[in-house]
Design a protein around this motif. Structure first.
Motif, PDB file in Angstrom:
ATOM      1  N   ARG A  10       0.853  -1.187   0.000  1.00 27.34           N
ATOM      2  CA  ARG A  10       0.000   0.000   0.000  1.00 27.34           C
ATOM      3  C   ARG A  10       0.891   1.240   0.000  1.00 27.34           C
ATOM      4  O   ARG A  10       1.818   1.344   0.804  1.00 27.34           O
ATOM      5  CB  ARG A  10      -0.915  -0.023   1.227  1.00 27.34           C
ATOM      6  N   TYR A  11       0.561   2.176  -0.884  1.00 25.90           N
ATOM      7  CA  TYR A  11       1.355   3.394  -1.077  1.00 25.90           C
ATOM      8  C   TYR A  11       0.398   4.572  -0.913  1.00 25.90           C
ATOM      9  O   TYR A  11      -0.572   4.702  -1.671  1.00 25.90           O
ATOM     10  CB  TYR A  11       1.956   3.361  -2.484  1.00 25.90           C
ATOM     11  N   GLU A  12       0.648   5.412   0.071  1.00 25.19           N
ATOM     12  CA  GLU A  12      -0.315   6.431   0.466  1.00 25.19           C
ATOM     13  C   GLU A  12       0.124   7.841   0.056  1.00 25.19           C
ATOM     14  O   GLU A  12       1.312   8.137  -0.086  1.00 25.19           O
ATOM     15  CB  GLU A  12      -0.517   6.408   1.977  1.00 25.19           C
ATOM     16  N   TRP A  13      -0.869   8.692  -0.105  1.00 29.76           N
ATOM     17  CA  TRP A  13      -0.695  10.134  -0.342  1.00 29.76           C
ATOM     18  C   TRP A  13      -1.684  10.832   0.575  1.00 29.76           C
ATOM     19  O   TRP A  13      -2.872  10.520   0.567  1.00 29.76           O
ATOM     20  CB  TRP A  13      -1.004  10.435  -1.799  1.00 29.76           C
ATOM     21  N   LYS A  14      -1.198  11.760   1.389  1.00 28.41           N
ATOM     22  CA  LYS A  14      -2.080  12.506   2.278  1.00 28.41           C
ATOM     23  C   LYS A  14      -1.768  13.987   2.128  1.00 28.41           C
ATOM     24  O   LYS A  14      -0.610  14.379   1.920  1.00 28.41           O
ATOM     25  CB  LYS A  14      -1.900  12.087   3.729  1.00 28.41           C
ATOM     26  N   CYS A  15      -2.801  14.798   2.256  1.00 32.81           N
ATOM     27  CA  CYS A  15      -2.598  16.245   2.152  1.00 32.81           C
ATOM     28  C   CYS A  15      -3.724  16.972   2.866  1.00 32.81           C
ATOM     29  O   CYS A  15      -4.765  16.389   3.187  1.00 32.81           O
ATOM     30  CB  CYS A  15      -2.526  16.686   0.685  1.00 32.81           C
ATOM     31  N   ASP A  16      -3.492  18.253   3.109  1.00 27.73           N
ATOM     32  CA  ASP A  16      -4.549  19.109   3.630  1.00 27.73           C
ATOM     33  C   ASP A  16      -5.734  19.038   2.670  1.00 27.73           C
ATOM     34  O   ASP A  16      -5.569  19.163   1.447  1.00 27.73           O
ATOM     35  CB  ASP A  16      -4.014  20.541   3.735  1.00 27.73           C
ATOM     36  N   SER A  17      -6.922  18.838   3.215  1.00 28.59           N
ATOM     37  CA  SER A  17      -8.099  18.715   2.346  1.00 28.59           C
ATOM     38  C   SER A  17      -8.360  19.985   1.548  1.00 28.59           C
ATOM     39  O   SER A  17      -9.074  19.946   0.540  1.00 28.59           O
ATOM     40  CB  SER A  17      -9.332  18.355   3.176  1.00 28.59           C
ATOM     41  N   LEU A  18      -7.787  21.117   1.977  1.00 30.29           N
ATOM     42  CA  LEU A  18      -7.963  22.386   1.267  1.00 30.29           C
ATOM     43  C   LEU A  18      -6.919  22.593   0.177  1.00 30.29           C
ATOM     44  O   LEU A  18      -6.991  23.579  -0.571  1.00 30.29           O
ATOM     45  CB  LEU A  18      -7.908  23.549   2.260  1.00 30.29           C
ATOM     46  N   ASN A  19      -5.961  21.684   0.072  1.00 32.58           N
ATOM     47  CA  ASN A  19      -4.868  21.817  -0.895  1.00 32.58           C
ATOM     48  C   ASN A  19      -5.308  21.232  -2.240  1.00 32.58           C
ATOM     49  O   ASN A  19      -5.017  20.082  -2.583  1.00 32.58           O
ATOM     50  CB  ASN A  19      -3.625  21.101  -0.362  1.00 32.58           C
ATOM     51  N   ALA A  20      -6.014  22.039  -3.016  1.00 29.35           N
ATOM     52  CA  ALA A  20      -6.579  21.567  -4.282  1.00 29.35           C
ATOM     53  C   ALA A  20      -5.525  21.068  -5.265  1.00 29.35           C
ATOM     54  O   ALA A  20      -5.729  20.031  -5.910  1.00 29.35           O
ATOM     55  CB  ALA A  20      -7.439  22.667  -4.915  1.00 29.35           C
ATOM     56  N   PRO A  21      -4.376  21.748  -5.445  1.00 29.80           N
ATOM     57  CA  PRO A  21      -3.377  21.229  -6.388  1.00 29.80           C
ATOM     58  C   PRO A  21      -2.854  19.852  -5.995  1.00 29.80           C
ATOM     59  O   PRO A  21      -2.634  18.997  -6.862  1.00 29.80           O
ATOM     60  CB  PRO A  21      -2.272  22.285  -6.351  1.00 29.80           C
ATOM     61  N   SER A  22      -2.648  19.614  -4.704  1.00 30.59           N
ATOM     62  CA  SER A  22      -2.154  18.317  -4.264  1.00 30.59           C
ATOM     63  C   SER A  22      -3.198  17.232  -4.498  1.00 30.59           C
ATOM     64  O   SER A  22      -2.870  16.113  -4.938  1.00 30.59           O
ATOM     65  CB  SER A  22      -1.781  18.366  -2.777  1.00 30.59           C
ATOM     66  N   ARG A  23      -4.444  17.538  -4.245  1.00 32.40           N
ATOM     67  CA  ARG A  23      -5.507  16.559  -4.463  1.00 32.40           C
ATOM     68  C   ARG A  23      -5.645  16.228  -5.947  1.00 32.40           C
ATOM     69  O   ARG A  23      -5.835  15.063  -6.323  1.00 32.40           O
ATOM     70  CB  ARG A  23      -6.816  17.074  -3.873  1.00 32.40           C
ATOM     71  N   LYS A  24      -5.516  17.242  -6.786  1.00 37.22           N
ATOM     72  CA  LYS A  24      -5.575  17.012  -8.238  1.00 37.22           C
ATOM     73  C   LYS A  24      -4.403  16.151  -8.693  1.00 37.22           C
ATOM     74  O   LYS A  24      -4.561  15.237  -9.523  1.00 37.22           O
ATOM     75  CB  LYS A  24      -5.576  18.359  -8.959  1.00 37.22           C
ATOM     76  N   ALA A  25      -3.208  16.422  -8.140  1.00 35.91           N
ATOM     77  CA  ALA A  25      -2.023  15.658  -8.521  1.00 35.91           C
ATOM     78  C   ALA A  25      -2.174  14.191  -8.126  1.00 35.91           C
ATOM     79  O   ALA A  25      -1.792  13.293  -8.884  1.00 35.91           O
ATOM     80  CB  ALA A  25      -0.787  16.258  -7.863  1.00 35.91           C
TER      81      ALA A  25
END
Length: 235
Positions: free
Chosen positions: A153-168
């Motif tokens: 399992r390979y995870e990515w986590k970010c601030d829910s308000l960080n739209a560029p990171s979520r898009k990436a």
């Protein structure tokens, strides 16, 4: 139908022969446009600070736990501490043509017993963001985690308000799993954390998509992609 135990309870798939995965090492991972090297402050800090200083303002640091840095010396002190860490394990992204460091990322929250690992601390300079190098850097680290180390399992986590990171995350093939509310306090703010993941059975198709997208023939004379990463995955 789900598997059941002798009590007729549903249970998960058996993991015959499973053993804890190795820790990520101080390895160099070479690609066509970039390579990843273990972060070394003496070798990389000045070039990284210069690359980050190309940004017009400090907005790239808003959703990171560190920065912005007001001097090369300040950044070097941070890099000296980061290079000693094994979790997170930091890597510098080196542009193959110039040989200069243009960003960093890390493997972190490493759980060898369960085969879970996270990519984080993604700190890409303007030269690196939205480039072929940035995608290849992510691919190289994923391939290392799945193919070499054998994580599940390979995870990515970010601030829910960080739209560029979520898009990436979505562009790179991660699946959105939900929001952990009030999960973190950083920089004097509360953070709801968006969770994404890739699991091992998804990796072969994602890997094929990355390799097809990164191939030289997918780019024209001006370096523009002929097909998107999503199109390559769907193909």
């Amino acid at each position: 139908m789900p598997r059941t135990n002798p009590f007729d309870q549903p249970v998960g798939e058996p993991m015959l022969g499973w053993s804890p995965r190795p820790q990520p090492g101080a390895v160099t991972l070479a690609g066509r446009t970039c390579r990843l090297e273990p972060l070394n402050a003496a070798q990389h800090a000045d070039a990284l600070y210069a690359a980050y200083s190309q940004a017009a303002d400090g907005r790239d640091w808003t959703y990171l736990f560190v920065g912005p840095f007001d001097s090369a010396e300040h950044y070097r002190h941070y890099a000296e501490a980061a290079e000693q860490s094994t979790d997170p394990r930091h890597y510098a992204v080196i542009e193959q043509v110039s040989g200069r460091a243009v960003g960093t990322l890390s493997l972190m929250r490493i759980d060898p017993g369960h085969g879970v690992i996270e990519v984080g601390n993604v700190t890409f300079s303007p030269q690196l963001k939205q480039s072929v190098l940035s995608t290849e850097a992510q691919y190289l680290l994923m391939a290392y985690a799945f193919d070499t180390l054998g994580y599940r399992r390979y995870e990515w986590k970010c601030d829910s308000l960080n739209a560029p990171s979520r898009k990436a995350a979505l562009r790179l093939g991660f699946s959105f799993e939900g929001i952990f509310r009030q999960a973190v306090v950083y920089k004097g703010r509360s953070r709801d954390t968006a969770w994404y993941s890739i699991i091992d059975r998804e990796w072969p198709a994602l890997k094929a998509g990355f390799q097809a997208w990164l191939a030289p023939e997918n780019f024209d004379e001006q370096g523009r992609q002929r097909q998107s990463l999503l199109a390559m995955r769907e193909a």
